[in-house]
Design an enzyme around this catalytic site. Structure first.
Site: not given
Length: 94
Positions: A6-7, A22, A26, A34, A55
């Site tokens: 995850a961005t 999200h 998921r 992260e 993502d």
């Protein structure tokens, strides 16, 4: 096994809600990392038997711009990390 990188960063309530949605959607069978800035390090933790989903590249680029990072160097690092990663990787972008 699946790894979600995850961005996104939760700068406001709307983004916090979006991230929480999200995570719920998921489910619990993903390993989450992260990595708002350092995708290279996050990719280095991927195992060969995992499928990796990043993502999202657009948010990562935005984070780099806001942090005044060296975009060409970060991009070269990401390309090298993708080439070195032994797991299949899917990159989401807007």
């Amino acid at each position: 096994p699946r790894r979600y990188i995850a961005t996104a960063e939760a700068w406001d309530d709307e983004m916090r809600d979006r991230i929480a949605r999200h995570q719920r959607d998921r489910g619990g069978d993903w390993t989450t990392a992260e990595a708002p800035l350092d995708l290279t390090a996050a990719l280095a933790t991927a195992r060969t038997d995992e499928t990796v989903l990043i993502d999202c590249a657009t948010l990562w680029l935005t984070n780099l711009l806001l942090a005044e990072r060296d975009i060409p160097a970060a991009t070269e690092g990401l390309i090298a990390a993708l080439s070195a990663c032994t797991a299949p990787v899917v990159v989401v972008s807007n």
